[in-house]
Design an enzyme around this catalytic site. Structure first.
Site, mmCIF file in Angstrom:
data_model
loop_
_atom_site.group_PDB
_atom_site.id
_atom_site.type_symbol
_atom_site.label_atom_id
_atom_site.label_comp_id
_atom_site.label_asym_id
_atom_site.label_seq_id
_atom_site.Cartn_x
_atom_site.Cartn_y
_atom_site.Cartn_z
ATOM 1 N N LYS A 14 0.929 -1.197 0.095
ATOM 2 C CA LYS A 14 0.086 0.079 0.106
ATOM 3 C C LYS A 14 0.941 1.218 -0.009
ATOM 4 O O LYS A 14 0.615 2.021 -0.729
ATOM 5 C CB LYS A 14 -0.938 -0.043 1.232
ATOM 6 C CG LYS A 14 -1.804 -1.136 1.320
ATOM 7 C CD LYS A 14 -2.780 -1.013 2.425
ATOM 8 C CE LYS A 14 -1.975 -1.388 3.939
ATOM 9 N NZ LYS A 14 -1.459 -2.456 4.070
ATOM 10 N N ARG A 89 -9.841 0.418 8.314
ATOM 11 C CA ARG A 89 -9.467 -0.894 8.892
ATOM 12 C C ARG A 89 -10.430 -1.535 9.730
ATOM 13 O O ARG A 89 -10.288 -2.662 9.953
ATOM 14 C CB ARG A 89 -8.078 -0.643 9.530
ATOM 15 C CG ARG A 89 -6.774 -0.959 8.712
ATOM 16 C CD ARG A 89 -5.524 -0.928 9.844
ATOM 17 N NE ARG A 89 -4.327 -1.584 9.290
ATOM 18 C CZ ARG A 89 -3.324 -0.921 8.688
ATOM 19 N NH1 ARG A 89 -3.529 0.527 8.353
ATOM 20 N NH2 ARG A 89 -2.362 -1.476 8.364
ATOM 21 N N ARG A 128 11.815 -6.110 5.327
ATOM 22 C CA ARG A 128 11.766 -4.432 5.549
ATOM 23 C C ARG A 128 12.291 -4.301 7.119
ATOM 24 O O ARG A 128 12.989 -3.181 6.917
ATOM 25 C CB ARG A 128 10.332 -3.844 5.477
ATOM 26 C CG ARG A 128 10.467 -2.732 5.722
ATOM 27 C CD ARG A 128 8.872 -1.817 5.158
ATOM 28 N NE ARG A 128 7.711 -2.468 6.219
ATOM 29 C CZ ARG A 128 6.619 -1.896 6.157
ATOM 30 N NH1 ARG A 128 6.269 -1.337 5.081
ATOM 31 N NH2 ARG A 128 5.814 -2.388 7.078
ATOM 32 N N ARG A 134 11.304 -0.891 12.284
ATOM 33 C CA ARG A 134 9.918 -0.987 12.828
ATOM 34 C C ARG A 134 9.541 -2.290 13.725
ATOM 35 O O ARG A 134 10.012 -3.517 13.350
ATOM 36 C CB ARG A 134 8.956 -1.167 11.631
ATOM 37 C CG ARG A 134 8.510 0.365 11.355
ATOM 38 C CD ARG A 134 7.764 0.101 10.018
ATOM 39 N NE ARG A 134 6.499 -0.324 10.349
ATOM 40 C CZ ARG A 134 5.250 -0.255 9.409
ATOM 41 N NH1 ARG A 134 5.457 0.169 8.232
ATOM 42 N NH2 ARG A 134 4.214 -1.043 9.565
ATOM 43 N N ARG A 146 -0.528 -9.352 13.139
ATOM 44 C CA ARG A 146 -0.939 -8.467 12.130
ATOM 45 C C ARG A 146 -1.776 -8.977 11.369
ATOM 46 O O ARG A 146 -2.744 -8.345 10.860
ATOM 47 C CB ARG A 146 0.167 -7.351 11.715
ATOM 48 C CG ARG A 146 0.899 -6.571 12.552
ATOM 49 C CD ARG A 146 2.140 -5.984 12.400
ATOM 50 N NE ARG A 146 2.071 -5.060 10.919
ATOM 51 C CZ ARG A 146 3.103 -4.610 10.183
ATOM 52 N NH1 ARG A 146 4.215 -5.133 10.506
ATOM 53 N NH2 ARG A 146 2.745 -4.191 9.339
HETATM 54 P P1 B4P Z 1 3.729 -1.912 2.117
HETATM 55 O O1 B4P Z 1 2.397 -2.811 2.228
HETATM 56 O O2 B4P Z 1 3.752 -0.999 1.391
HETATM 57 O O3 B4P Z 1 3.673 -1.705 3.971
HETATM 58 P P2 B4P Z 1 2.773 -0.559 4.352
HETATM 59 O O4 B4P Z 1 1.918 0.280 3.515
HETATM 60 O O5 B4P Z 1 3.677 0.076 5.485
HETATM 61 O O6 B4P Z 1 1.467 -1.471 5.015
HETATM 62 P P3 B4P Z 1 1.328 -1.716 6.766
HETATM 63 O O7 B4P Z 1 0.199 -2.530 6.819
HETATM 64 O O8 B4P Z 1 2.764 -2.698 7.009
HETATM 65 O O9 B4P Z 1 1.612 -0.522 7.636
HETATM 66 P P4 B4P Z 1 0.725 0.563 8.353
HETATM 67 O O10 B4P Z 1 1.795 1.734 8.261
HETATM 68 O O11 B4P Z 1 -0.751 0.760 7.279
HETATM 69 O O12 B4P Z 1 5.206 -2.622 2.318
HETATM 70 C C1 B4P Z 1 5.715 -3.747 2.765
HETATM 71 C C2 B4P Z 1 7.146 -4.002 2.128
HETATM 72 O O13 B4P Z 1 6.910 -4.868 0.971
HETATM 73 C C3 B4P Z 1 8.121 -3.009 1.984
HETATM 74 O O14 B4P Z 1 9.248 -3.301 2.394
HETATM 75 C C4 B4P Z 1 8.219 -2.765 0.283
HETATM 76 O O15 B4P Z 1 9.128 -2.516 -0.295
HETATM 77 C C5 B4P Z 1 7.729 -4.130 -0.057
HETATM 78 N N1 B4P Z 1 7.095 -4.518 -1.093
HETATM 79 C C6 B4P Z 1 6.275 -3.476 -1.489
HETATM 80 N N2 B4P Z 1 5.637 -3.893 -2.767
HETATM 81 C C7 B4P Z 1 6.463 -4.912 -3.330
HETATM 82 C C8 B4P Z 1 6.519 -5.900 -4.418
HETATM 83 N N3 B4P Z 1 5.994 -5.492 -5.634
HETATM 84 N N4 B4P Z 1 7.473 -6.718 -4.460
HETATM 85 C C9 B4P Z 1 8.268 -6.992 -3.375
HETATM 86 N N5 B4P Z 1 8.063 -6.298 -2.166
HETATM 87 C C10 B4P Z 1 7.281 -5.376 -2.162
HETATM 88 O O16 B4P Z 1 0.246 0.059 9.579
HETATM 89 C C11 B4P Z 1 1.170 -0.078 10.868
HETATM 90 C C12 B4P Z 1 0.233 -0.258 11.723
HETATM 91 O O17 B4P Z 1 -0.237 1.079 12.301
HETATM 92 C C13 B4P Z 1 -1.071 -1.155 12.015
HETATM 93 O O18 B4P Z 1 -0.392 -2.647 12.286
HETATM 94 C C14 B4P Z 1 -1.754 -0.578 13.096
HETATM 95 O O19 B4P Z 1 -1.486 -0.902 14.388
HETATM 96 C C15 B4P Z 1 -1.618 0.895 12.848
HETATM 97 N N6 B4P Z 1 -2.872 1.328 12.147
HETATM 98 C C16 B4P Z 1 -2.419 2.137 10.766
HETATM 99 N N7 B4P Z 1 -3.699 2.385 10.283
HETATM 100 C C17 B4P Z 1 -4.640 2.258 11.175
HETATM 101 C C18 B4P Z 1 -6.169 2.256 11.325
HETATM 102 N N8 B4P Z 1 -6.774 2.608 10.385
HETATM 103 N N9 B4P Z 1 -6.869 1.693 12.425
HETATM 104 C C19 B4P Z 1 -6.035 1.293 13.360
HETATM 105 N N10 B4P Z 1 -4.814 0.940 13.346
HETATM 106 C C20 B4P Z 1 -4.089 1.444 12.346
#
Ligand code: B4P
Length: 193
Positions: A14, A89, A128, A134, A146
């Site tokens: 994302k 979410r 990552r 993190r 998660r």
């Molecule tokens: P991404 O999937 O881009 O990671 P993200 O957006 O940070 O998602 P995530 O769910 O982890 O975190 P968020 O901050 O929303 O990438 C992951 C990895 O994959 C990276 O290393 C990237 O390089 C790699 N990658 C991407 N594309 C690729 C491809 N095509 N091929 C290979 N590798 C690839 O949430 C974190 C925490 O915040 C949650 O657990 C929760 O506690 C809290 N939170 C956030 N929003 C919330 C909400 N709305 N309600 C309640 N809690 C919330």
């Protein structure tokens, strides 16, 4: 306005794909995860509340998250549209977002859901962790939690958008560029429809 919910399990891409989408469509990127992390870094009250949940791989409570998201949207009165990355979410967040956007005379255009299987998600997040610093990426048990929380609390949110015929599933394996092109095609199909 073009308002996109970018959806998918942790590690689905994302945050990665948001960067390409905001450039192409000139949208404001609102990542609730990024907002929480910057509050944690700044040691704000919000950050202190969020940290305890995030470090365990749990969701931050709706009461905190919804009001935070709404006040972020208010900061951009002239936006052409938004990418909601990691929000909603929960079903309560989805309903709140719908009501809030209606009050602003706008709505969600579509939900783009990145589909990636669990083994790939775990590999990406542990990889990552080597550079992200993190806590929620570094421990395989927290990563699994998660994904469990996603399946239990977040996956049902897709139904909310399916009922409105706004859900589009996107295959999330491949190069970043290939996946971006799939997302562009889906957006163009919705917008031109
Ligand atoms: P991404 O999937 O881009 O990671 P993200 O957006 O940070 O998602 P995530 O769910 O982890 O975190 P968020 O901050 O929303 O990438 C992951 C990895 O994959 C990276 O290393 C990237 O390089 C790699 N990658 C991407 N594309 C690729 C491809 N095509 N091929 C290979 N590798 C690839 O949430 C974190 C925490 O915040 C949650 O657990 C929760 O506690 C809290 N939170 C956030 N929003 C919330 C909400 N709305 N309600 C309640 N809690 C919330």
């Amino acid at each position: 306005m073009l308002n996109i919910v970018l959806f998918g399990p942790p590690g689905a891409g994302k945050g990665t794909q948001s960067e390409n989408l905001i450039t192409k469509y000139n949208l404001v990127h609102l990542s609730t995860g990024d907002i929480f992390r910057s509050n944690i870094k700044g040691e704000t009250e919000l950050g202190k509340k969020a940290k305890a949940f995030m470090d365990k791989g749990e969701l931050v409570p709706d009461s905190v998250t919804i009001s935070m998201l709404e006040s972020e949207v208010e900061k951009y009165p002239n936006a052409k549209g938004f990418i909601f990355d990691g929000f909603p979410r929960t079903s309560a967040q989805a309903q709140a977002l719908d009501q809030f956007l209606t009050s602003k005379n706008t709505s969600i255009t579509c939900m783009l859901a990145l589909e990636v299987e669990e083994t790939e998600l775990i590999a990406r997040l542990l990889n990552r962790a080597k550079t992200s610093g993190r806590a929620d990426d570094a421990d395989v048990n927290i990563v699994r939690n998660r994904i469990t929380v996603y399946n239990r609390e977040t996956a049902p949110v897709a139904e909310f958008y399916k009922k409105q015929d706004k859900y589009r599933g996107i295959y999330g394996i491949g190069s970043v560029e290939e996946i971006s092109n799939r997302l562009f095609d889906a957006i163009n199909a919705v917008v031109l429809n």
